[in-house]
Motif scaffolding. Structure first.
Motif, short mmCIF file in Angstrom:
data_model
loop_
_atom_site.label_atom_id
_atom_site.label_comp_id
_atom_site.label_asym_id
_atom_site.label_seq_id
_atom_site.Cartn_x
_atom_site.Cartn_y
_atom_site.Cartn_z
N UNK A 151 15.32 -40.92 23.20
CA UNK A 151 14.60 -42.18 22.97
C UNK A 151 14.67 -42.56 21.48
N UNK A 152 14.61 -41.53 20.62
CA UNK A 152 14.75 -41.78 19.18
C UNK A 152 16.11 -42.41 18.87
N UNK A 153 17.13 -41.86 19.52
CA UNK A 153 18.47 -42.39 19.25
C UNK A 153 18.56 -43.86 19.64
N UNK A 154 17.98 -44.19 20.79
CA UNK A 154 18.01 -45.59 21.24
C UNK A 154 17.30 -46.47 20.22
N UNK A 155 16.16 -45.99 19.77
CA UNK A 155 15.39 -46.76 18.78
C UNK A 155 16.18 -46.95 17.49
N UNK A 160 19.93 -50.52 13.82
CA UNK A 160 21.04 -50.56 12.87
C UNK A 160 21.42 -49.24 12.23
N UNK A 161 20.83 -48.13 12.70
CA UNK A 161 21.20 -46.82 12.13
C UNK A 161 22.33 -46.19 12.95
N UNK A 162 23.24 -45.53 12.26
CA UNK A 162 24.16 -44.65 12.97
C UNK A 162 23.38 -43.42 13.35
N UNK A 163 23.62 -42.89 14.55
CA UNK A 163 22.97 -41.64 14.89
C UNK A 163 23.91 -40.77 15.72
N UNK A 164 23.62 -39.50 15.72
CA UNK A 164 24.54 -38.56 16.34
C UNK A 164 23.77 -37.38 16.91
N UNK A 165 24.12 -36.98 18.12
CA UNK A 165 23.55 -35.76 18.69
C UNK A 165 24.70 -34.83 19.05
N UNK A 166 24.61 -33.60 18.54
CA UNK A 166 25.68 -32.63 18.80
C UNK A 166 25.11 -31.49 19.64
N UNK A 167 25.74 -31.22 20.79
CA UNK A 167 25.32 -30.07 21.62
C UNK A 167 26.21 -28.89 21.30
N UNK A 168 25.58 -27.78 20.92
CA UNK A 168 26.33 -26.62 20.43
C UNK A 168 25.81 -25.36 21.11
N UNK A 342 26.44 -44.85 17.80
CA UNK A 342 25.65 -43.74 18.35
C UNK A 342 26.62 -42.76 19.00
N UNK A 343 26.65 -41.55 18.47
CA UNK A 343 27.61 -40.55 18.98
C UNK A 343 26.89 -39.46 19.75
N UNK A 344 27.47 -39.08 20.88
CA UNK A 344 26.94 -37.93 21.62
C UNK A 344 28.09 -36.94 21.78
N UNK A 345 27.91 -35.79 21.17
CA UNK A 345 29.02 -34.83 21.09
C UNK A 345 28.73 -33.62 21.97
N UNK A 346 29.62 -33.36 22.91
CA UNK A 346 29.50 -32.17 23.77
C UNK A 346 30.59 -31.20 23.33
N UNK A 347 30.20 -30.20 22.55
CA UNK A 347 31.22 -29.27 22.04
C UNK A 347 31.61 -28.27 23.12
N UNK A 348 32.84 -27.83 23.05
CA UNK A 348 33.26 -26.74 23.95
C UNK A 348 32.52 -25.48 23.51
N UNK A 349 32.32 -24.55 24.44
CA UNK A 349 31.47 -23.40 24.13
C UNK A 349 32.22 -22.25 23.49
N UNK A 414 21.05 -31.66 15.91
CA UNK A 414 21.83 -30.59 16.53
C UNK A 414 20.99 -29.96 17.62
N UNK A 415 21.55 -29.92 18.83
CA UNK A 415 20.86 -29.29 19.95
C UNK A 415 21.63 -28.02 20.30
N UNK A 416 20.98 -26.87 20.13
CA UNK A 416 21.66 -25.61 20.42
C UNK A 416 21.17 -25.08 21.76
N UNK A 417 22.10 -24.64 22.59
CA UNK A 417 21.71 -24.14 23.91
C UNK A 417 21.79 -22.62 23.94
N UNK A 418 20.81 -22.00 24.59
CA UNK A 418 20.71 -20.53 24.62
C UNK A 418 20.68 -20.02 26.05
#
Ligand SMILES: Nc1ncnc2c1ncn2[C@@H]1O[C@H](COP(=O)(O)OP(=O)(O)OP(=O)(O)O)[C@@H](O)[C@H]1O
Length: 609
Positions: A151-155, A160-168, A342-349, A414-418
């Protein structure tokens, strides 16, 4: 032009706009986005140099395969006593989670399964999402993740902000589940469909007179090569190639994997940098979309083209990194036009190469994945050191693509998955270390405002600039500069020649050697020219005698007799046939000979002097 525009004239952000953004509202202690009860309100730190990257962890549940494997493992009975976090255990009595969430919701504790008496290692983050047990009161489902991060990213994207979420995270820990989830299911949809939906909802509620346009792009980085997942030809190439479960039947013939690996099929994408625009991808398609259905349609095609394979760690493991972008253009009153990315990045594991069961092509892919993640970590560490001048972004395509989001104009998360599995302890530690380092980085987000007229003028200037630059001109001026430098050095050596100090003798001798080498090659050149000159004279003589024969036969037939100068012959003769051709070549040969003679004369003079 849409691609180039986002970072054109940028206006510094007014304080009232800062205060209106969700992050700053968190900073000021007011709630930013709906969260589950019990989740505290963390204030992300922000220093004067910019805004800290926001960090989050998500713990997924045990997979059935992990329960089976660990239950039969000899390790489990060897753990004598279970610490307080035993209540976090999975439904199976023999398998305990090695991850505990901190009660304040802003950190995790990792327990080493081989040292059960030791205290756990703590890591801080902005959000800690526990998705390991659906029955739990603090269970974070897909909507929780969206409410806190998406929701923050949408806002931000729509202000007018660039935003990025990276899943790592390690392979099989839930990055793709978090980013995509199940697009068909209202509950299980991931961040991307929810962000798309939120974005169009927000655009629909713009004040009268304001308009918004959205374009999307989808890039895959596979074995350090880029592909456009929205490019139809690329998709055809992929569907022929990999036999992805959702596309191919067992009868589908597999194409040569090297065809893809070497970049065959699809557009050839290149990452470029521009002093004003920053990083951009040449040849990348940006498709206009008007609603969630459009996005879903394109993403479905892209997902079919994406490189996904079964591995021992994950039935559907992404073998490539993907970057999905929404470019949002808002137009309103002249002062309020903005463009954001707005970038959404799904990194390989990541996966440990020593313990991995991947073989052949899968292992080759794994090495590329680990290599690029290693380069990413290097960039993060360099950024943490504050050494922004020497961040090795250029070492891989992935780091180049993420460079702006990690170091300049972007609000980044950065969203880190465990994994809760004790077997993933070491990898969880690496993930959390990476997370903590990333959380120390600062970026400099600003609102990307533009006035349409300014953008048009900027582009026109750019084109005019390019058109006026001729490669030849540059080469000539480079050569002139070199020549000038050489003559200066030479003059200086000449000046010193008479009274040089002993230690300068070597320098001058070296220069003399160079000059004598130059003279030697000039002399060889002169020899070649003299030879050419001799040959031209002989050819001239031969043609002259042929001409004389021809004139003789013409005279015998009563034709026109002309006097003998070969040059005037060429200029005046207009008759067709052999005579005409001969006269012409005679004239050319004569002209060539004269040129050669002139050159020979010049070179002789040079040699004498
Ligand atoms: N929060 C979650 N809740 C339920 N299941 C999950 C969750 N996270 C992951 N899973 C399941 O775990 C498995 C692996 O997830 P996923 O493919 O998203 O991992 P990944 O990190 O993207 O792996 P890779 O790096 O190999 O692509 C899938 O079967 C997925 O459904």
């Amino acid at each position: 032009s849409f691609l180039m525009a986002p970072q054109l004239p940028q206006a510094a952000l007014a304080q009232d706009e800062l205060d209106a953004s969700p992050r700053s509202r968190r900073r000021s202690g007011r709630s930013a986005s709906p969260t589950k009860p019990g989740r505290g309100d963390k204030t992300p730190s922000r220093n004067l140099g910019g805004e800290k990257v926001q960090t989050a962890v998500r713990l997924r549940p045990f997979l059935t395969t992990e329960l089976v494997k660990v239950t039969s493992s000899p390790i489990a009975p060897a753990w004598p006593a279970w610490p307080a976090w035993e209540r976090q255990s999975s439904p199976s009595s023999h398998v305990r989670s090695c991850v505990e969430m901190k009660p304040n919701g802003h950190g995790v504790v990792l327990y080493d399964p081989e040292k059960p008496h030791q205290p756990g290692r703590e890591f801080e983050c902005t959000y800690a999402f526990d998705s390991s047990q659906p029955q739990s009161r603090d269970y974070a489902d897909q909507s929780t993740i969206y409410n806190c991060l998406g929701a923050d990213m949408v806002m931000h994207g729509t202000t007018g902000y660039n935003c990025c979420l990276v899943a790592y995270g390690q392979t099989g820990t839930g990055k793709t589940h978090t980013v995509h989830g199940d697009w068909q299911s209202q509950d299980q949809r991931g961040l991307l469909p929810r962000i798309a939906e939120g974005l169009f909802e927000r655009l629909a509620s713009l004040p009268a007179g304001d308009t918004g346009r959205v374009r999307i792009s989808y890039i895959e980085v596979y074995n350090d090569r880029l592909r456009d997942l929205l490019c139809t030809t690329a998709i055809t190439a992929r569907s022929e190639y990999d036999g992805s479960p959702r596309l191919s039947s067992p009868r589908t013939p597999r194409a040569d994997p090297h065809k893809f690996a070497s970049g065959g099929g699809g557009n050839r994408l290149e990452v470029r940098t521009h002093p004003e625009v920053g990083v951009y991808v040449e040849n990348l398609q940006e498709l206009p979309v008007e609603n969630l259905r459009d996005v879903a349609r394109h993403v479905a095609r892209g997902e079919r083209a994406k490189k996904v394979e079964r591995t021992t760690m994950n039935d559907r493991s992404s073998r490539s990194h993907t970057i999905f972008s929404f470019k949002v253009e808002l137009r309103g009153a002249a002062q309020h036009n903005s463009l954001s990315n707005m970038q959404i990045v799904d990194l390989a594991g990541r996966e440990n190469e020593q313990t991995s069961e991947c073989k052949d092509e899968r292992f080759r892919e794994l090495r590329y994945i680990n290599r690029s993640l290693f380069e990413l970590a290097n960039c993060i560490f360099a950024l943490c050191d504050g050494n922004r001048e020497h961040v090795p972004f250029r070492n891989s395509k992935l780091t180049m693509l993420l460079s702006d989001s990690l170091s300049s104009n972007s609000r980044t998360t950065l969203l880190a998955t465990l994994t809760p599995s004790p077997k993933g302890f070491d990898e969880n530690i690496l993930t959390c270390r990476f997370l903590e380092s990333t959380g120390r980085i600062t970026t400099q987000p600003v609102v990307n405002r533009f006035a349409a007229a300014e953008v048009a003028k900027h582009l026109q200037d750019e084109i005019a600039n390019l058109q006026s630059t001729k490669v030849e001109d540059e080469i000539i001026s480079m050569r002139l500069t070199l020549l000038r430098q050489f003559s200066l050095v030479w003059a200086e050596e000449e000046r010193r020649g008479s009274d040089q100090a002993p230690d300068e003798v070597d320098v001058v001798q070296g220069a003399c050697r160079q000059v004598s080498q130059g003279l030697q090659s000039a002399s060889q050149h002169l020899g070649r020219l003299e030879l050419k000159n001799r040959m031209a004279s002989e050819a001239l003589k031969e043609v002259g005698s042929k001409l004389a024969t021809l004139q003789h036969s013409l005279r015998a037939k009563g034709g026109i007799i002309r006097p003998a100068s070969p040059v005037t012959t060429v200029r005046s003769a207009r008759s067709d046939g052999e005579g005409d051709t001969l006269r012409r070549s005679l004239g050319l040969a004569e002209a060539g000979r004269r040129l050669s003679e002139e050159k020979v004369g010049t070179l002789r003079l040079l040699r004498l002097s």
